[in-house]
Structures are given as C-alpha cells and as structure tokens.
Design a protein around this motif. Structure first.
Motif, PDB file in Angstrom:
ATOM      1  N   HIS A  55      -4.339  -1.543  11.149  1.00 59.07           N
ATOM      2  CA  HIS A  55      -3.737  -2.653  10.428  1.00 59.07           C
ATOM      3  C   HIS A  55      -2.269  -2.845  10.734  1.00 59.07           C
ATOM      4  O   HIS A  55      -1.696  -3.866  10.368  1.00 59.07           O
ATOM      5  N   HIS A  95       1.588   1.990  -3.512  1.00 53.51           N
ATOM      6  CA  HIS A  95       0.419   2.582  -4.164  1.00 53.51           C
ATOM      7  C   HIS A  95       0.306   4.051  -3.792  1.00 53.51           C
ATOM      8  O   HIS A  95      -0.049   4.897  -4.612  1.00 53.51           O
ATOM      9  N   PHE A 122       0.826  -1.212   0.000  1.00 52.12           N
ATOM     10  CA  PHE A 122       0.000   0.000   0.000  1.00 52.12           C
ATOM     11  C   PHE A 122       0.863   1.266   0.000  1.00 52.12           C
ATOM     12  O   PHE A 122       0.439   2.314  -0.501  1.00 52.12           O
ATOM     13  N   MET A 153      -8.486   4.426  -5.748  1.00 52.60           N
ATOM     14  CA  MET A 153      -7.886   5.549  -5.021  1.00 52.60           C
ATOM     15  C   MET A 153      -8.020   6.837  -5.796  1.00 52.60           C
ATOM     16  O   MET A 153      -7.489   7.866  -5.379  1.00 52.60           O
ATOM     17  N   VAL A 158      -5.434   0.600   6.282  1.00 49.81           N
ATOM     18  CA  VAL A 158      -5.493   0.615   4.827  1.00 49.81           C
ATOM     19  C   VAL A 158      -6.951   0.530   4.388  1.00 49.81           C
ATOM     20  O   VAL A 158      -7.701  -0.314   4.869  1.00 49.81           O
ATOM     21  N   LYS A 159      -7.317   1.416   3.492  1.00 46.98           N
ATOM     22  CA  LYS A 159      -8.686   1.368   2.982  1.00 46.98           C
ATOM     23  C   LYS A 159      -8.620   1.228   1.470  1.00 46.98           C
ATOM     24  O   LYS A 159      -7.570   1.373   0.862  1.00 46.98           O
ATOM     25  N   GLU A 160      -9.783   1.034   0.883  1.00 45.03           N
ATOM     26  CA  GLU A 160      -9.822   0.875  -0.566  1.00 45.03           C
ATOM     27  C   GLU A 160      -9.360   2.140  -1.270  1.00 45.03           C
ATOM     28  O   GLU A 160      -8.706   2.083  -2.305  1.00 45.03           O
ATOM     29  N   ASN A 161      -9.701   3.288  -0.724  1.00 49.59           N
ATOM     30  CA  ASN A 161      -9.404   4.523  -1.441  1.00 49.59           C
ATOM     31  C   ASN A 161      -8.193   5.248  -0.874  1.00 49.59           C
ATOM     32  O   ASN A 161      -7.960   6.396  -1.208  1.00 49.59           O
ATOM     33  N   GLY A 162      -7.419   4.595  -0.064  1.00 48.63           N
ATOM     34  CA  GLY A 162      -6.227   5.253   0.454  1.00 48.63           C
ATOM     35  C   GLY A 162      -5.796   4.644   1.767  1.00 48.63           C
ATOM     36  O   GLY A 162      -6.215   3.549   2.139  1.00 48.63           O
ATOM     37  N   VAL A 163      -4.935   5.363   2.438  1.00 52.56           N
ATOM     38  CA  VAL A 163      -4.447   4.892   3.740  1.00 52.56           C
ATOM     39  C   VAL A 163      -4.657   6.002   4.747  1.00 52.56           C
ATOM     40  O   VAL A 163      -4.480   7.169   4.433  1.00 52.56           O
TER      41      VAL A 163
END
Lengths: 409, 263
Positions: free
Chosen positions: B224, B48, B45, B82, B249-254
């Motif tokens: 996390h 990313h 992540f 993201m 950590v999320k789907e659209n960012g951290v």
C-alpha cells in the motif's frame, strides 16, 4: 407455563424493569429484508444509497456511504459533474429521499427541470405515461402547486415513478433524454448560494435539513441527500473566504458523519490555491474527478455553454470532429466517439476500516448507452505514474470484446 | 482453581517499532513524532498502531486522544478489529478520548476566541493527563495522539501562530508530564509555497518523522505504500538515522517489510 412466561414478558415491557427487549423494538436490529429499496445495508454496518449510476455504485463497492462526504472535482472544459448531480438527485426522488440542492445559479429550480427520469420498462408504460401527462396538464386531480413533502408521501395518486411499473430497485437507470416531471421535483429543497453574505446561511440550511429528516421511515432505514454544485465558483462571491469555505466543508462533514445523509459537493479546482485544494481533497471521504476528453473539448466548450437542458442529438456531431487528435484517440480507444468524458476515482470511503480501497482500475469513461443512460467503462491505464490521477496516459481498451488494439503511449 | 495461563510471550517488534526504538521496552528515545501522509495514502493507520500499542496489556501505557477527524465509534470499530476494545479501555481510565469533531473557535467575536479556544483545549488535555495519573496508572507513560493537525488549522482559521503556540505548549507537556506526542499531519497541504512556513516549523520541533507515501510505481494491492522514518539527533537537528520500508494495511493490523521481501 407459557402464560406465565408471557405475563412476565408483558410485565417486563410495561414495567421496563427487565433487560430483555424484543428484537423488533431494538433500533439496531438488522431487518432481514428492508422494504426500503433505496437503502442497502452492507458489511460492518455500512449503509449505502445509490449514486444514480449503477456502474458507479458497483465501482465504489455498493454506492455512496451514508454519513460520508463525496467530493467531485470539476473540469472547466466540460460540465460532466452535472451528470453526476442530476442522476444523484433523480435517484433520491425515485426513492422518496429528501434532497437539499444548493447551487450558484440565481434560480436553482431551473436546473431541477433537467433531472432525468427513470427508464420505463415497457411500451405500454410509455403509452400510459403520455396519458397521465395529459391528465396532469389539465391539473384535474388536485395536484397542488406547493407540494409539502409529507403531503406527497400520503398521496395515493398513481405517480408513474413510484408505482410498480418502474422497478423499485436500489439503483435505477435514468433516461437522460426524458426529464422528471415537475410534480416530482417540487419537493426538492433548493437554495441559491450566489452572493450570500455569509456561509452561516448555508450552514444553517444544512443543519435544518438534517434535523428535519425523519429518523426512520416507519421502521425502515431512511436516507437524505445533499447536493451542492460548484461550491467555490466565482459567482458565489467567496473570493476572500478560503478558510470559511474549508471550515464549512469540515462542518458539513462533521454533521453528516453520524447521520443518515450523504452529501455530494462539486467544485471547480481552478479557483482554489494548491494548498486549499489539498485540504479539500483530504476532507473528502470519496473523491472523484471528471475530465473532458482531450481533443474533444473544443466541440464541448461550444455546446456546453449554457446550463439549459441539452438534447443528446447534438452528439450526432461527433463524427464531424475530425481533428488529428481525435483520430489518434479513436485509434487508441474503441468507442471513443461515444465517450462523453472521463471519471477518475481518487479515494473511496471505507466504513470503519483502516484498509484503503484499492481499485483494479480507477479511470473510467463516461458513455451513453442506447443514447440515454449513463454507463462507466474501464480503460487500461499505462502504469507509468504514481496515483496523481492524470488519466491522459490511457492506452488500449478493455471495454467490449477483445478487438481493441493495445498501444502504449 | 486453575492458575491463570502464563501471559503470551511478547511478540517480536515490527520494523516500525524497531525504527522508533520501541522494541525492547523502556521509554522510547523521542518525545514528539509527526506522522505525515498525503491524499493518496492515508497515514491514519500509524495512529491506530500507536493507539493499540499504548493500550496493550504488555505496558501500562495510557492515551489521551484528540479525535478531530473521526468520531469515537470509528476508532472503536477499527481498533476492535485489531484486537483492542477502546470502550473498555476508556472505562478503565486508560484512554481519554476528547471528541473534537465539531471543534470550532467561533471567529465572529474576534481573534481572542482562538486564544481562549486553544487554552481551553490545552487545559482539557492537561486535566485528562492528571486524571489518568491520579489513578493507579503510574507504571507506563502517557501518549497524546492528535488526529489530525489540519483540522486544528481549520479551527484556528489559518492562524499559524496560534497552532504553533499550541504545539509548543503540548511539547512542553512532554517534558513536564513525561509523555509522548504523536501528531498526524498532511504533508501535501504544506508542501506548496504558501504553506512551507508551517512545515519548516513542524520540522524544527519534531524528534521523529514518520512519512507514509505512495510507491513511486503507483498503486498496488499488495503493497500500500512506503514508509520512511527519520530520526534526528536533536529537535531540529541533523538526521541521525533513516529507515525505509514498505507496508500493507490490513483490517487487523499493519505489515511492515523491506522492499522485495514479499511475494
């Protein structure tokens, strides 16, 4: 002007000049209800196949992701990884998915004789089973010895696992006491990885398997399964080939990534150095480990010496394993006597997402339900350690009604 | 014709960006960053995050991405959630994705293949940077992201010498071509005795270490893991600064936050 519109459409299709394409012909269209029960479509374009154990599918969020690599760490004391492999391959047989099986046995087909059969639905089907068995023993209906996979597809003979009697669902319950008939097992491709001089042989076999897969089974999503047993076991003869082995795993991962295949690889961890063990773990998309239950392994080691089919009546012996450790464990975990072993989920493959899958519980007990099918039940784990995966610090139980006493270690 | 709406105000830098000195624009004070993770906590992540940041509209950054671990479609899908469209960026020549999922320097012929293989790889990176620079992208800086180092080691069949040589060459790019290098490495592979040599080399050449690890208390759904950013005053030198915080950590960012500030 419907006819003109139709003419335009037809013209477009034949001349291929228009960008309009009918949804049906587009390969990426999601079918509303795929007639193929063996493959399930999930969110984010994920496609799953069943592991053969319904509880495990649920725990992993749908099943085994197609295009992922599942690795199972074995326990030297108990061969529970074979249960996972058996159910995995049987599920592939039930759903008519091509299976490639690689094993360190000299004759892998011996293991295929131990694949469990799906649970029959009713008594009359069981009666029908015996009748059909009898017929097949007579070899009357032209059952050829050398089954070709395509030939099997076109076979309209009633095979009791593929007709309506056994529910065609995504995930079947398998009866571990009953073996899958030879005819169904014939078309599983198998190879022995014992003492093969170079791993390129295994690589080529996997590549050929992948290229030979039907891309889609008449418009439905198709899937394939690769099962590799005990990859780094000593009898394979890969003593000095650490880097070749890990390169093979990387290769396998790369070729199945963009395919509709899921690969399950089991390996004994004691034959890998710590650094390589970590490398293998990092390469896995889904990482599981199976453990023997401490205290019981003495009985197990004696019983599980051979790989021949073992009838579950042996488990009647468990009440007689009354060592002190067993008594303690029986106090802490209800249903201890029925437990075969433990399954720990280290990593779960997530499809095109960076979010890690956090499970509520990651250690489960392997049990036999009604002495025939495999179930996984949760254990309460004392939150004392980081996720190093040691499942021996289990305390209490949440399996079944709340009569368990929760004792902390 | 309506004038185009004013660009959104730049968002506040998050804890990671602050720690890395990326907050207020200008070039960051480091060249080579290693991201370390372990089996239990993946550090992808962070890559990313860097990728998105480099390709964001605020800067004119460009990226050369060596994808050894996953195919392009994976990163495309992840970054799309993201808010960054990698295909578009690739078409605009802001992203050069080098697909190395099947990378192998075939060893049968002999050791020379590894040298040639690494040389080819280095030249590919060089050509990508030159191709990016030759167009109009001369405002921002180029980030080279490698995901991840353990795959390079496997391709090199364990030859530490070749991998380290390659890294030195890439590091030289950072000064010659004015770019940044972010490499993901699995720390737990190298923490055993036999592989410590590699880890000490990596420690020596890096300016910054971003470490993602699990919480000492175990896995949690809300947090996390914890992140430690170690900044050295010189490569291989003493630790200048240490930042420590936690992430989710999320789907659209951290999300980055200090321990205990989330509930």
């Amino acid at each position: 002007m419907a006819t003109a519109a139709d003419g335009r459409l037809l013209g477009a299709r034949s001349a291929n000049t228009s960008s309009f394409s009918r949804a049906r012909s587009s390969p990426s269209a999601v079918l509303p209800s795929p007639p193929n029960p063996g493959v399930k479509v999930g969110p984010n374009g994920a496609t799953f196949v069943s592991s053969g154990i319904p509880d495990l599918d649920r725990i992993l969020g749908g099943g085994f992701l197609l295009g992922s690599l599942v690795m199972v760490m074995e326990d030297a004391d108990a061969p529970h990884h074979l249960l996972l492999l058996r159910n995995f391959m049987s599920q592939g047989v039930v759903h008519r998915q091509p299976v490639l099986f690689a094993s360190p046995l000299k004759d892998p087909r011996a293991f295929l004789g131990t694949l469990p059969s799906p649970v029959s639905l009713s008594k009359e089907h069981r009666q029908r089973d015996t009748l059909v068995d009898h017929n097949q023993q007579d070899q009357e209906k032209g059952l050829r010895i050398a089954w070709q996979y395509k030939k099997y597809f076109g076979d309209q003979q009633s095979s009791q696992i593929h007709n309506r009697d056994v529910k065609q669902e995504f995930s079947n319950d398998f009866d571990l006491r009953k073996a899958l008939e030879r005819q169904h097992v014939q078309y599983i491709e198998s190879m022995s990885i014992q003492d093969i001089p170079r791993l390129t042989i295994l690589r080529d076999r996997c590549s050929n398997f992948l290229s030979g897969l039907p891309r889609s089974d008449g418009g439905n999503l198709s899937a394939g399964r690769i099962a590799i047993q005990s990859l780094c076991a000593p009898q394979c003869g890969y003593a000095e080939m650490d880097w070749d082995l890990v390169a093979f795993i990387r290769f396998l991962r790369s070729i199945i990534r963009s395919s509709n295949v899921v690969a399950v690889v089991t390996f004994p961890t004691s034959f890998l150095s710590p650094a390589f063990l970590k490398r293998w773990q990092h390469l896995a998309d889904t990482l599981l480990s199976v453990r023997a239950i401490p205290g019981m392994f003495k009985c197990f080691a004696f019983l599980m010496r051979s790989i021949v089919w073992i009838t579950w009546s042996y488990f009647q012996l468990f009440p007689f394993c009354t060592s002190d450790e067993d008594k303690d464990m029986a106090k802490l975990l209800t249903g201890y006597q029925d437990m075969l072993g433990l399954l720990h989920v280290h990593k779960v493959a997530h499809n095109n997402s960076q979010v890690p899958t956090v499970l509520e519980a990651s250690t489960f007990s392997l049990k036999l339900q009604k002495r025939r099918s495999l179930v996984l039940e949760r254990l309460n784990q004392a939150p004392v350690e980081a996720s190093s995966g040691t499942s021996y610090s289990t305390s209490g139980t949440c399996s079944g009604p709340s009569k368990g006493s929760s004792l902390d270690f | 014709m309506n004038p185009s709406p004013p660009p959104p105000p730049p968002r506040d830098p998050d804890l990671l960006e602050e720690a890395l000195g990326l907050g207020r624009g200008g070039s960051p004070p480091w060249r080579l960053a290693f991201v370390e993770d372990c089996v239990e906590t993946s550090g992808a992540f962070v890559l990313h995050h860097f990728l998105k940041r480099a390709l964001s509209t605020e800067g004119d950054g460009t990226v050369v991405f060596l994808g050894l671990a996953q195919p392009f479609s994976h990163y495309d899908r992840v970054l799309r959630k993201m808010g960054c469209n990698l295909s578009v960026q690739r078409n605009k020549n802001k992203l050069h994705f080098i697909d190395l999922l099947n990378l192998e320097f075939l060893d049968e012929k002999g050791e020379n293949d590894r040298e040639i293989g690494f040389m080819d790889l280095y030249n590919r990176i060089l050509r990508s940077i030159e191709a990016i620079r030759s167009k109009d992208n001369n405002g921002g800086w180029t980030t080279i992201i490698i995901d991840d180092l353990s795959h390079l080691e496997i391709a090199a069949h364990g030859s530490v010498k070749h991998v380290l040589d390659f890294l030195q060459y890439c590091r030289s790019l950072t000064s010659e071509m004015d770019c940044f290098l972010v490499i993901l490495n699995h720390e737990d592979i190298h923490s055993s005795d036999e592989a410590l040599q590699m880890l000490s080399h990596l420690d020596y050449i890096s300016d910054i270490l971003i470490k993602a690890e699990t919480l000492s208390t175990g896995i949690a759904a809300d947090v996390h893991g914890q992140m430690t950013v170690v900044i050295k005053d010189a490569p291989g030198g003493l630790i200048k600064k240490l930042h420590s915080f936690q992430f989710k950590v999320k789907e659209n960012g951290v999300e980055f936050f200090y321990p205990g500030s989330r509930f």
